[in-house]
Design a protein around this motif. Structure first.
Motif: not given
Length: 723
Positions: A405, A408, A412, A465, A468, A522, A526, A539, A568-569
């Motif tokens: 995770v 993410t 960003y 993403m 992974s 988180q 997000a 995603v 998202i992840k």
């Protein structure tokens, strides 16, 4: 003074003024002799001359006056000033028989001794020795011993208040007869020129004003005598004489001598010598009774209060009524002036800015029971509706490992440092040797990339993403910052900016168990990263075909195939368990609403894949419950009065909603209602229906308009405002 040339010297008589001798036929006017002459009556056949009568009156007045008011005896040295040379005297006053016989007084006002009819006129001084050499010369000492008649005459004039003209008028008849007798004398009987004496002028000296106070005893004595002396004679015309309070420093010119009237010819007046009379000095006994001479020592009085000064000027008695009326007259104009100034200031003062004020309820609560979310029995997590609020949380909300995770935050930071939008692909990134070697690791998820290959930024984000790939995360870190450690510093800095206070990053991939975070942190991440459309598109892809990979890559988030579910992840590791940071969409009133959530720490499964699958299942349950529970309700209807415009002077104009206002929420959820200007300025005057602001419920808002016309405050409102 005119003196006869043939004068017989006789022994001095005691009591004469100044110790001077007397002639057999004339008297110098001494006090004792004059009193005897005045008291002893004479036969009518031997009527005294006018000059003698006048001198007797003057001496009588002097005797009645107080002793201190009499003039002091003048010293012999000052009795007669030094005579000028004979030549000057002869030039100044030419011989004239008529001029010496026109009056019994000299030019200075002193009585002149009458001429004896038996004496023979003497020749002029210049020819006296030639005519009679055997005749003795006049004795200057005898002339000096004669009393000063002129000063006495001056003092008498001031005491009696008479003028020389009045004295001459009294003896006018006798003077005319004498002039007739003298005119019958032989031609050689003529008067000799009068000697002129000049007094030296006194220096002008300013002296302080002195006030002398007369004692009551002396004042009472002097009053009758003074009144008696001031009374005019019956046969004299009434006249007044100005008596100065202070003697002039300069000598006063003597009045011209009166001339007798001779039929047929007027006689010229002979100029008289200017003689200054000495100032009489009171005797010591009299001055001892006087208090010390007072000098002017008055100081200016302190200013009086206005009311007292006004009362003093009007000279009216002060009463309470007068004082009240006067105060009204004084203060009324001031009050009126202040009122005028106040009115002008109130009229021109700037008006206060109108303000919108909410009159409706400041909050709204959704109907129905509270939304019951199916939270899992382990781990921790959170769910919220973006732009509305948090639906709820579960678990301890403590920092825990988040596994993949963490990628993410890597995406960003890359998009932040190298932003791309829409269909943009971004710059090319070359796969280095390390990234190619890491692609063959079987114990971690990797992207199938080879050394030397080039991929765009967008493609590298897809490899990061969707499958992974840990090797793709490390490659992006080195490409951006030169080293993984430098990139990690950027990750932590970004977390701090987002307010992720419970998050710590130690590697770009999240494989390190030291990379920890909380569900709420988180959710913050997000919320921020989902604002990028490139990231959202990536995603939400369940699979992708990237050139150079040689195969289709699939997303580990298998619930993306469910309606409204966005990914998202995912993340899984032994320390972290199964984790999923997800997004979902729901449509409310025709608009999509994003729901964000995270499930962390799913450990109740055998393998890592099972733990990850469990996290995905629990997340799907939460997504479906949120999609069903989130709805909209009408908070305000169109036309409802939501508030008013306050002009600051007491006038309020209502405002209404221009549309139905609906808020997004769920059962038991409360939203905040607010009214504001919407970035605009409320006018002082406007027509009805003018939009002046907006009303907001949560994240939803509609415009508000005036229900009636907004008028500018009137004069009365401006005048009475205090703020």
């Amino acid at each position: 003074m005119v003196a006869t040339a043939n004068r017989t010297e006789e022994p001095e008589t005691p009591g004469g003024a100044g110790g001077a001798g007397e002639d057999s036929d004339e008297s110098d006017g001494g006090p004792i002799a004059k009193e005897e002459e005045a008291e002893e009556p004479k036969p009518k056949a031997e009527e005294p001359k006018a000059e003698e009568v006048e001198e007797a009156k003057e001496q009588e007045a002097d005797a009645k006056a107080p002793s201190w008011a009499k003039p002091a005896a003048v010293p012999e040295a000052e009795a007669e000033p030094e005579a000028e040379p004979e030549a000057d005297a002869s030039q100044t006053a030419p011989a004239s028989p008529a001029s010496s016989t026109t009056s019994g007084e000299d030019a200075s006002g002193a009585p002149e001794a009458p001429e004896s009819t038996e004496s023979t006129p003497a020749p002029a001084k210049g020819s006296e020795a030639a005519e009679d050499p055997a005749k003795p010369a006049p004795d200057p000492e005898a002339d000096a011993d004669r009393p000063a008649a002129e000063p006495e005459g001056k003092a008498d004039d001031k005491t009696d208040g008479k003028t020389d003209a009045e004295s001459g008028a009294e003896s006018s008849g006798e003077s005319v007869s004498e002039a007739s007798d003298k005119s019958d004398k032989p031609a050689d009987s003529i008067d000799r020129p009068t000697t002129v004496f000049k007094a030296l002028p006194r220096p002008a000296v300013d002296q302080p004003t002195t006030a002398l106070k007369i004692p009551p005893s002396l004042r009472d004595k002097a009053k009758p005598e003074a009144h008696k002396a001031d009374e005019p004679k019956p046969d004299e015309p009434k006249s007044s004489t100005f008596v100065p309070l202070r003697r002039d420093d300069k000598p006063t010119p003597a009045p011209a001598a009166a001339t007798s009237t001779t039929p047929g010819k007027a006689k010229p007046a002979t100029p008289a010598p200017a003689v200054t009379s000495p100032v009489p000095t009171p005797p010591a006994a009299a001055t001892a009774a006087f208090p010390e001479a007072e000098r002017t020592r008055q100081q200016p009085m302190p200013p009086m209060p206005p009311l007292d000064l006004l009362a003093e000027l009007t000279n009216t008695p002060e009463t309470a009524a007068r004082k009240a009326v006067r105060r009204v007259k004084i203060w009324t104009p001031l009050v009126v002036l202040a009122a005028i100034v106040f009115v002008i200031i109130q009229a021109v003062r700037p008006l206060p800015a109108p303000e919108l004020t909410l009159s409706a309820d400041a909050g709204f609560t959704f109907d129905g029971e509270k939304l019951d979310m199916p939270y899992p029995g382990e781990g921790q997590g959170a769910v919220e509706v973006e732009g509305v609020g948090a639906i709820g949380t579960f678990g301890e909300q403590k920092p825990a490992p988040i596994a993949s995770v963490a990628k993410t935050m890597t995406a960003y930071v890359i998009l932040k440092e190298h932003p791309i939008k829409g269909e943009q692909d971004g710059p090319d990134i070359k796969v280095d040797k390390k990234a190619g070697e890491e692609a063959d690791r079987p114990d971690e998820s990797v992207a199938p990339i080879k050394t030397g290959q080039k991929y765009t930024e967008k493609q590298m984000l897809q490899l990061l993403m969707i499958p992974s790939g840990n090797n793709a995360a490390r490659l992006l870190a080195r490409w951006d910052s030169g080293s993984e450690d430098a990139f990690v510093e950027k990750m932590n800095a970004a977390a701090k900016e987002l307010g992720m206070t419970d998050t710590t990053y130690t590697d770009p991939s999240g494989l390190d168990a030291a990379t920890v975070s909380t569900p709420l942190d988180q959710i913050k991440l997000a919320r921020a990263v989902m604002q990028n459309d490139v990231f959202r598109a990536i995603v939400d892809m369940p699979q992708a075909d990237i050139p150079g990979i040689g195969k289709t890559i699939y997303n580990n988030n298998t619930i993306l195939l469910e309606p409204g579910v966005g990914g998202i992840k995912t993340g899984s590791s032994t320390p972290a368990g199964g984790n999923l940071l997800w997004s979902a969409n729901t449509v409310i009133d025709g608009k999509p609403r994003r729901i964000l959530g995270v499930v962390m720490g799913m450990q109740k499964a055998g393998t890592l894949d099972e733990k990850l699958t469990l996290a995905k299942q629990e997340s799907l349950k939460l997504i479906q419950a949120a999609q069903a529970g989130v709805r909209s309700e009408t908070v305000l209807k169109k036309g409802d009065v939501v508030g008013y415009v306050d002009d600051g002077l007491g006038t309020r104009t209502p405002v209404v909603a221009t549309k139905d206002l609906k808020a997004v929420g769920w059962g038991g959820f409360k939203v905040k209602v607010a009214l504001d200007e919407g970035g605009e300025t409320v006018p002082h005057s406007a027509a009805a229906g003018t939009v002046v602001g907006r009303v907001t419920a949560g994240k939803e808002s509609v415009p508000v308009a005036l229900q009636s016309a907004l008028a500018e405050p009137g004069f009365g409102a401006k005048l009475t405002r205090l703020g």
